[in-house]
Design a protein around this motif. Structure first.
Motif, PDB file in Angstrom:
ATOM      1  N   SER A  88      23.957  10.593 -18.322  1.00 13.99           N
ATOM      2  CA  SER A  88      23.581  11.351 -17.137  1.00 13.99           C
ATOM      3  C   SER A  88      23.872  12.816 -17.371  1.00 13.99           C
ATOM      4  O   SER A  88      24.937  13.166 -17.885  1.00 13.99           O
ATOM      5  CB  SER A  88      24.351  10.849 -15.904  1.00 13.99           C
ATOM      6  N   THR A  89      22.937  13.674 -16.987  1.00 10.99           N
ATOM      7  CA  THR A  89      23.123  15.122 -17.091  1.00 10.99           C
ATOM      8  C   THR A  89      23.201  15.784 -15.722  1.00 10.99           C
ATOM      9  O   THR A  89      23.164  17.006 -15.622  1.00 10.99           O
ATOM     10  CB  THR A  89      21.975  15.751 -17.908  1.00 10.99           C
ATOM     11  N   ASP A  90      23.320  14.966 -14.665  1.00  6.21           N
ATOM     12  CA  ASP A  90      23.406  15.518 -13.311  1.00  6.21           C
ATOM     13  C   ASP A  90      24.537  14.867 -12.518  1.00  6.21           C
ATOM     14  O   ASP A  90      24.372  14.511 -11.353  1.00  6.21           O
ATOM     15  CB  ASP A  90      22.068  15.378 -12.580  1.00  6.21           C
ATOM     16  N   ASN A 147      27.847  18.891 -20.573  1.00  5.13           N
ATOM     17  CA  ASN A 147      26.980  18.625 -19.431  1.00  5.13           C
ATOM     18  C   ASN A 147      26.419  17.207 -19.401  1.00  5.13           C
ATOM     19  O   ASN A 147      25.437  16.939 -18.712  1.00  5.13           O
ATOM     20  CB  ASN A 147      25.817  19.626 -19.390  1.00  5.13           C
TER      21      ASN A 147
END
Length: 527
Positions: free
Chosen positions: A191-193, A177
């Motif tokens: 980044s996790t989104d 993720n």
């Protein structure tokens, strides 16, 4: 250090460890995007191939003219360049994870004083082999982004990077993720989104060999010294990143190799000064991971210390100690085929099947099958990328792409296919040459393109100086069969009939096809 950074920022060196980019297989993205037209061709659109990813018959290329893709083992290519989101940008890095292809792009920008510097232009990803793309702006800070929370004890002062100049992604990696990018000005970011927001990742400063959230720390997160940070850190100039499992990352900087085993929170740093068996140099331009042998490979260039040297370093014990190879070579990348490691350098692609004890370069890369009457030869020694899939090996160079269908058990032996990017002629009675201007002491040869209208014909090519005095015969009464789209195979090496380099100036060449009137082209020689 400045001269090394200039070299990196202008040539855009990239990391190419494919198995690390493929693992772990659980990074998911939404099915959204912008449609992008693509140009189909039998060749990639650029001859400067800086990165390669192979998955079976699917080949992704990062080039100086966008992304190229083949889904049939290199028989046909889709080139993403010049339209919609890609524009005319270079590709500075590529990555692949769980069916999703990512790339980062950059261009040259003129700044105050007329200086030209690289500028990041963002990232893009596709979930459907380029049918649609989603674009992400270059990650930037706002002026008030001056603090990074690290653990519960530390608020680290951090220089806000608010412009894209010298801020481009040189490498891409994945953990569950999370996507990671390495940049010079922006440091290591994650980044996790899906790239909508990015966070700065804290690495050790130059004066510390490790950091952990429980430490009490006092330093400024900045690659260079200035008004905001009185001290800059080479270890905050980031050029390469790989993941080897869900929680372990290696990050290469201008100050060494950093390792985290807890998903990028705590770090230990390895450099040429802080170990008994160290890396060769602190400037880490590329990282690779051999998952079969659980070995980390690093392109370890000389940085500031006189004891350092250019070369390759590897560790099979998690970085506790390193072995060094190929002293004074300048490696650019890593590729792996079964038990072999392949290392593209300025002097060819070195390959070893015995953990670096012996190395073997390919013999002449000659394509004997594309044309029935002549051989295509890849003359350059400068290679940027290597990858393998099955019995096929792919090599990306400064002057074209090569594919080897290797005979099992016979290193570098088999059938080569060479891909050159050329502009088609507008008519059969036309010619052009490239590169032009031409530097015979640096360029690999002046390619001369022409057509024989798709029929067998005897061809003669001669070179003349500005006063139309004879200089050199390139070929004489040699059978050729070219169309307007054919790859040129005839070269001038910039020498006269006596073997001497010609002086700078304007030259002309004449292509005589059969009994037809000759066609002329002009060459500017600059050395």
């Amino acid at each position: 250090m400045k001269k090394y950074l200039f070299f990196i920022l202008n040539l855009i060196l990239f990391s190419n460890r494919i198995s690390a980019q493929l693992s772990p297989e659980n990074y998911f993205l939404q099915e959204d995007g912008k449609p992008l037209n693509k140009v189909s061709s039998q060749n990639p659109l650029s001859n400067s191939i800086t990165d390669i990813i192979t998955i079976g018959d699917t080949i992704w290329l990062g080039t100086s003219r966008g992304v190229s893709l083949s889904v049939d083992g290199g028989e046909n290519w889709a080139n993403f360049y010049g339209q919609a989101d890609f524009g005319t940008d270079n590709v500075s890095s590529i990555g692949y994870n769980n069916g999703v292809f990512w790339c980062a792009s950059a261009r040259s920008a003129e700044v105050t004083g007329g200086q030209t510097l690289p500028e990041g232009t963002g990232l893009k990803y596709t979930t459907n082999l380029g049918a649609t793309w989603t674009s992400i702006p270059q990650p930037l800070d706002i002026q008030t982004d001056t603090l990074v929370q690290y653990g519960t004890l530390n608020q680290i002062r951090a220089l806000p990077v608010t412009v894209a100049i010298q801020n481009l992604a040189y490498d891409i990696a994945f953990t569950p993720n999370t996507i990671w990018i390495s940049t010079f000005a922006g440091g290591l970011r994650k980044s996790t989104d899906n790239g909508q927001t990015w966070k700065r990742v804290v690495l050790p400063p130059d004066n510390l060999n490790s950091i952990a959230p429980t430490d009490t720390l006092d330093f400024c997160l900045s690659p260079v010294a200035g008004k905001f940070c009185s001290t800059g850190n080479l270890n905050h100039r980031v050029f390469s990143v790989i993941s080897i499992n869900d929680s372990t990352l290696y990050v290469g900087t201008a100050g060494g190799i950093n390792k985290s085993t807890d998903g990028g929170v705590s770090w230990i740093k390895f450099n040429a000064q802080n170990q008994t068996e160290p890396i060769s140099g602190n400037f880490i331009t590329a990282l690779g991971y051999d998952s079969l042998k659980q070995t980390v490979w690093a392109s370890t260039w000389k940085a500031e210390n006189q004891s350092e040297f250019y070369g390759v370093s590897s560790s099979s014990n998690g970085g506790q100690s390193w072995r060094t190879y190929l002293r004074d070579e300048r490696p650019h990348n890593f590729g792996f085929k079964n038990n072999d490691v392949m290392i593209p350098t300025d002097n060819g692609v070195f390959r070893s099947s015995d953990d670096g004890f012996t190395w073997l370069l390919p013999n002449n890369i000659i394509d004997e099958n594309t044309y029935k009457f002549a051989k295509l030869i890849l003359t350059t020694k400068e290679f940027y990328a290597a990858s393998a899939s099955g019995d096929y090996i792919w090599l990306g160079s400064a002057n074209g792409l090569a594919r080897l269908q290797e005979i099992p058990g016979r290193m570098w032996q088999g059938s080569w296919k060479i891909y050159f990017a050329t502009q088609p002629l507008t008519s059969d009675n036309e010619t052009y040459c490239a590169p032009n201007p031409f530097n015979p002491r640096q360029d690999d040869g002046l390619k001369i393109k022409y057509s024989t209208s798709g029929i067998d014909a005897n061809v003669t090519i001669r070179i003349f100086d500005f006063g139309f005095n004879y200089v050199k015969t390139v070929i004489q009464n040699v059978t050729r069969n070219f169309t307007k789209d054919s790859i040129p195979i005839d070269y001038w090496n910039g020498r006269d009939d006596n073997g001497n380099y010609v002086p700078n100036g304007v030259y002309f060449y004449r292509v005589e096809v059969g009994d037809n009137d000759g066609v002329y082209g002009k060459i500017l020689v600059l050395q």
